[in-house]
Design a protein around this motif. Structure first.
Motif, PDB file in Angstrom:
ATOM      1  N   GLY A 211       0.842  -1.192   0.000  1.00 47.32           N
ATOM      2  CA  GLY A 211       0.000   0.000   0.000  1.00 47.32           C
ATOM      3  C   GLY A 211       0.868   1.229   0.000  1.00 47.32           C
ATOM      4  O   GLY A 211       1.895   1.277   0.684  1.00 47.32           O
ATOM      5  N   ILE A 212       0.479   2.246  -0.769  1.00 42.31           N
ATOM      6  CA  ILE A 212       1.312   3.448  -0.886  1.00 42.31           C
ATOM      7  C   ILE A 212       0.548   4.718  -0.558  1.00 42.31           C
ATOM      8  O   ILE A 212       1.085   5.814  -0.691  1.00 42.31           O
ATOM      9  N   SER A 213      -0.707   4.589  -0.101  1.00 40.99           N
ATOM     10  CA  SER A 213      -1.489   5.783   0.219  1.00 40.99           C
ATOM     11  C   SER A 213      -0.975   6.407   1.516  1.00 40.99           C
ATOM     12  O   SER A 213      -0.811   5.719   2.521  1.00 40.99           O
ATOM     13  N   SER A 214      -0.733   7.724   1.481  1.00 43.10           N
ATOM     14  CA  SER A 214      -0.188   8.427   2.650  1.00 43.10           C
ATOM     15  C   SER A 214      -0.493   9.915   2.551  1.00 43.10           C
ATOM     16  O   SER A 214       0.393  10.755   2.696  1.00 43.10           O
ATOM     17  N   GLY A 215      -1.766  10.241   2.293  1.00 45.97           N
ATOM     18  CA  GLY A 215      -2.149  11.642   2.189  1.00 45.97           C
ATOM     19  C   GLY A 215      -1.377  12.344   1.091  1.00 45.97           C
ATOM     20  O   GLY A 215      -1.243  11.821  -0.024  1.00 45.97           O
ATOM     21  N   TYR A 270       1.190 -11.812  -8.002  1.00 46.68           N
ATOM     22  CA  TYR A 270       1.835 -11.603  -6.708  1.00 46.68           C
ATOM     23  C   TYR A 270       1.056 -10.691  -5.770  1.00 46.68           C
ATOM     24  O   TYR A 270       1.142 -10.821  -4.555  1.00 46.68           O
ATOM     25  N   VAL A 271       0.350  -9.705  -6.299  1.00 45.21           N
ATOM     26  CA  VAL A 271      -0.321  -8.706  -5.452  1.00 45.21           C
ATOM     27  C   VAL A 271      -1.771  -8.517  -5.899  1.00 45.21           C
ATOM     28  O   VAL A 271      -2.124  -8.815  -7.031  1.00 45.21           O
ATOM     29  N   ASN A 272      -2.614  -8.079  -4.969  1.00 50.10           N
ATOM     30  CA  ASN A 272      -2.347  -7.499  -3.669  1.00 50.10           C
ATOM     31  C   ASN A 272      -3.073  -8.371  -2.653  1.00 50.10           C
ATOM     32  O   ASN A 272      -4.250  -8.149  -2.376  1.00 50.10           O
ATOM     33  N   GLY A 273      -2.400  -9.356  -2.077  1.00 50.25           N
ATOM     34  CA  GLY A 273      -2.994 -10.372  -1.231  1.00 50.25           C
ATOM     35  C   GLY A 273      -3.894  -9.831  -0.141  1.00 50.25           C
ATOM     36  O   GLY A 273      -3.455  -9.066   0.707  1.00 50.25           O
ATOM     37  N   GLY A 274      -5.159 -10.212  -0.168  1.00 48.58           N
ATOM     38  CA  GLY A 274      -6.118  -9.808   0.850  1.00 48.58           C
ATOM     39  C   GLY A 274      -6.676  -8.416   0.650  1.00 48.58           C
ATOM     40  O   GLY A 274      -7.531  -7.971   1.429  1.00 48.58           O
ATOM     41  N   LEU A 275      -6.209  -7.710  -0.384  1.00 51.99           N
ATOM     42  CA  LEU A 275      -6.598  -6.308  -0.552  1.00 51.99           C
ATOM     43  C   LEU A 275      -7.166  -5.984  -1.930  1.00 51.99           C
ATOM     44  O   LEU A 275      -7.902  -5.011  -2.072  1.00 51.99           O
ATOM     45  N   GLY A 276      -6.809  -6.744  -2.960  1.00 47.77           N
ATOM     46  CA  GLY A 276      -7.328  -6.456  -4.292  1.00 47.77           C
ATOM     47  C   GLY A 276      -6.317  -6.745  -5.376  1.00 47.77           C
ATOM     48  O   GLY A 276      -5.525  -7.684  -5.277  1.00 47.77           O
ATOM     49  N   ASP A 277      -6.336  -5.916  -6.436  1.00 53.55           N
ATOM     50  CA  ASP A 277      -5.423  -6.097  -7.555  1.00 53.55           C
ATOM     51  C   ASP A 277      -4.274  -5.098  -7.451  1.00 53.55           C
ATOM     52  O   ASP A 277      -4.087  -4.441  -6.427  1.00 53.55           O
ATOM     53  N   VAL A 278      -3.501  -4.984  -8.533  1.00 48.89           N
ATOM     54  CA  VAL A 278      -2.349  -4.085  -8.523  1.00 48.89           C
ATOM     55  C   VAL A 278      -2.769  -2.650  -8.214  1.00 48.89           C
ATOM     56  O   VAL A 278      -2.150  -1.962  -7.392  1.00 48.89           O
ATOM     57  N   LYS A 279      -3.831  -2.178  -8.850  1.00 49.21           N
ATOM     58  CA  LYS A 279      -4.243  -0.789  -8.663  1.00 49.21           C
ATOM     59  C   LYS A 279      -4.682  -0.501  -7.225  1.00 49.21           C
ATOM     60  O   LYS A 279      -4.638   0.650  -6.777  1.00 49.21           O
ATOM     61  N   SER A 280      -5.092  -1.541  -6.491  1.00 45.61           N
ATOM     62  CA  SER A 280      -5.509  -1.317  -5.101  1.00 45.61           C
ATOM     63  C   SER A 280      -4.354  -0.853  -4.219  1.00 45.61           C
ATOM     64  O   SER A 280      -4.574  -0.302  -3.140  1.00 45.61           O
ATOM     65  N   ILE A 281      -3.123  -1.080  -4.679  1.00 45.07           N
ATOM     66  CA  ILE A 281      -1.950  -0.621  -3.926  1.00 45.07           C
ATOM     67  C   ILE A 281      -2.008   0.894  -3.727  1.00 45.07           C
ATOM     68  O   ILE A 281      -1.640   1.415  -2.675  1.00 45.07           O
ATOM     69  N   ALA A 282      -2.496   1.612  -4.747  1.00 49.12           N
ATOM     70  CA  ALA A 282      -2.524   3.078  -4.693  1.00 49.12           C
ATOM     71  C   ALA A 282      -3.520   3.610  -3.667  1.00 49.12           C
ATOM     72  O   ALA A 282      -3.338   4.705  -3.133  1.00 49.12           O
ATOM     73  N   THR A 283      -4.551   2.835  -3.365  1.00 49.78           N
ATOM     74  CA  THR A 283      -5.587   3.309  -2.438  1.00 49.78           C
ATOM     75  C   THR A 283      -5.492   2.672  -1.058  1.00 49.78           C
ATOM     76  O   THR A 283      -6.245   3.026  -0.149  1.00 49.78           O
ATOM     77  N   THR A 284      -4.571   1.747  -0.885  1.00 51.15           N
ATOM     78  CA  THR A 284      -4.352   1.112   0.424  1.00 51.15           C
ATOM     79  C   THR A 284      -3.317   1.919   1.197  1.00 51.15           C
ATOM     80  O   THR A 284      -2.234   2.205   0.681  1.00 51.15           O
ATOM     81  N   THR A 285      -3.647   2.300   2.430  1.00 49.87           N
ATOM     82  CA  THR A 285      -2.680   3.069   3.209  1.00 49.87           C
ATOM     83  C   THR A 285      -1.471   2.203   3.556  1.00 49.87           C
ATOM     84  O   THR A 285      -1.583   0.980   3.704  1.00 49.87           O
ATOM     85  N   PHE A 286      -0.332   2.860   3.689  1.00 48.26           N
ATOM     86  CA  PHE A 286       0.867   2.089   4.036  1.00 48.26           C
ATOM     87  C   PHE A 286       0.733   1.453   5.412  1.00 48.26           C
ATOM     88  O   PHE A 286       1.308   0.399   5.681  1.00 48.26           O
TER      89      PHE A 286
END
Length: 451
Positions: A211-215, A270-286
């Motif tokens: 996850g890379i979301s951080s305001g 590989y991603v995003n286990g338990g959270l979604g697909d690749v694009k979900s990384i952008a909206t998941t907080t670190f």
């Protein structure tokens, strides 16, 4: 992520046994560091006699380290105060990085500044008001730190500031129980890491969570991924040139490093286990990104040592616990690149009491006292007694920092110009996660570099 990256959130040598004696004196032998009862242990002041009579003197310290972390620092200063008669006046300010430059340029600098980035250190030296470190400090750094650390405290060939604390970013979090139950081995090379990821993916589970979301700072975790891969693929010398813009941001080496990170971060298997697909990384907080490890929907999460404090209460963080971390391996077992951060003690005065305090902060004595009154703090000081560390993650970090084969490099984005390191690099990394090509990403960041 440095102190700036709280980004929405840092020739006197003494025996370890003396460090423990002083630490006990500093903290009253227990959790109450202000204990002045008759039963409190007395500080052995013999080690401080070389500083002479400094009674009535004051040394000011300015830093971005604020409550509650500031207490461990002030506690660690108490033996020096008691034995020399010097009063240490500590000032923490969340706007430190802006204010210290203003004050240095105006000739109103503190005696000592705890500086969290080499880039800021160089800016402060450029004001013309910083002082070169005393010979005693240089001797301690030669003894207790590697050349790479001394280089970060050096500007234009002159040595100014000894290192203080350190943090490690090159870690991968995992579930020890899952590894034991499935016979997984901690990988020793990048190829073994990919092989492990393939093995977990073949079981029907996405191995990585991120996850890379951080305001306003959204995207910074990608910068850490890329920097780690830049070190691993291209080595420290090329990494240094890249950070200094001696090679362009869109160089082949840079693009290859981002693509290497993409082998994991942009891999749908590989991603995003338990959270979604690749694009979900952008909206998941670190902060949330590693938590799926606890419910078994993710196996691996790359994040710094500070993430130990992010797990829910009652989570056992240990080699035999609910979660732990291993070193993000290099290309082979002979190389050990470490990405991280740290602080440096820079002086703006050369009065005897300032030199004495600056020397104290460069000793193994101070490092052992500091670790005895702290949680979640380690140092690359080779005189640090790791047995004093209570956190298994801190012990792991200290072990990595003190490894003679380790080559430490500072977080690259923290040393790049603000228009790049804390702006374009973050924003373009986010666009990359959501589908932008590697070429477009590195080209856009290169275009943002100040001319």
């Amino acid at each position: 992520m440095s102190l700036r990256a709280t980004r929405t959130r840092t020739a006197v040598a003494s025996a370890g046994v003396l460090g423990l004696t002083l630490a006990l004196a500093a903290c009253g032998g227990g959790s109450d560091s202000d204990d002045t009862s008759a039963n409190a242990p007395k500080t052995d002041c013999s080690q401080f006699s070389q500083y002479g009579d400094l009674k009535g003197k004051t040394v000011t310290v300015f830093t971005g380290i604020v409550t509650p972390e500031d207490k461990a620092y002030t506690d660690s200063y108490k033996p020096f105060e008691e034995c020399t008669g010097v009063t240490i006046k500590y000032e923490g300010d969340k706007s430190f990085e802006t204010q210290v430059l203003v004050r240095a340029k105006a000739g109103n600098a503190p005696d000592i500044a705890i500086v969290p980035q080499p880039g800021l250190l160089a800016q402060l030296v450029a004001t013309g008001n910083a002082k070169e470190a005393p010979a005693e400090v240089a001797a301690n750094v030669d003894k207790f730190w590697g050349k790479d650390w001394k280089a970060y405290g050096t500007v234009d060939g002159k040595f100014y500031a000894a290192p203080s604390g350190a943090s490690i970013k090159s870690l991968v979090w995992y579930s020890p129980k899952e590894f034991k139950d499935n016979g997984y081995q901690v990988p020793k090379t990048l190829d073994e890491l990919y092989a492990l990821s393939d093995k977990i993916a073949a079981s029907g589970k996405k191995p990585w969570c991120a996850g890379i979301s951080s305001g306003e700072a959204t995207g910074w975790p990608v910068t850490d991924w890329m920097e780690d891969m830049m070190l691993r693929l291209n080595g420290p010398e090329t990494y240094d040139k890249w950070v200094k813009h001696e090679i362009p941001f869109n160089s082949p080496e840079s693009a290859a490093a981002l693509d290497e990170a993409g082998k994991i971060l942009k891999n749908d298997k590989y991603v995003n286990g338990g959270l979604g697909d690749v694009k979900s990384i952008a909206t998941t907080t670190f902060q949330d990104a590693g938590l799926p490890i606890l419910d078994g929907t993710c196996s691996l999460h790359r994040q710094a040592s500070f993430y130990a404090a992010n797990w829910p209460k009652n989570t056992k963080v240990a080699e035999d616990g609910d979660v732990f971390a291993f070193y993000l391996p290099g290309k082979d077992t002979s190389s050990k690149p470490l990405l991280g951060g740290g602080e440096f003690n820079l002086a703006f005065a050369d009065r005897p009491e300032v030199k004495a305090f600056q020397t104290y902060l460069s000793t193994d004595t101070w490092a052992n006292i500091k670790v005895s009154v702290s949680q979640g703090w380690v140092s690359a000081n080779k005189g640090l007694d790791a047995s004093k560390l209570t956190s298994p993650v801190d012990k792991l970090a200290a072990q990595l920092l003190q490894d003679q084969n380790a080559v430490f490099r500072f977080d690259g984005s923290d040393m790049m110009p603000g228009a790049v390191g804390s702006n374009a690099f973050w924003k373009q990394s986010t666009s990359w996660i959501t589908g932008q090509s590697t070429k477009q990403t590195v080209d856009n960041i290169e275009a943002a570099w100040p001319k």
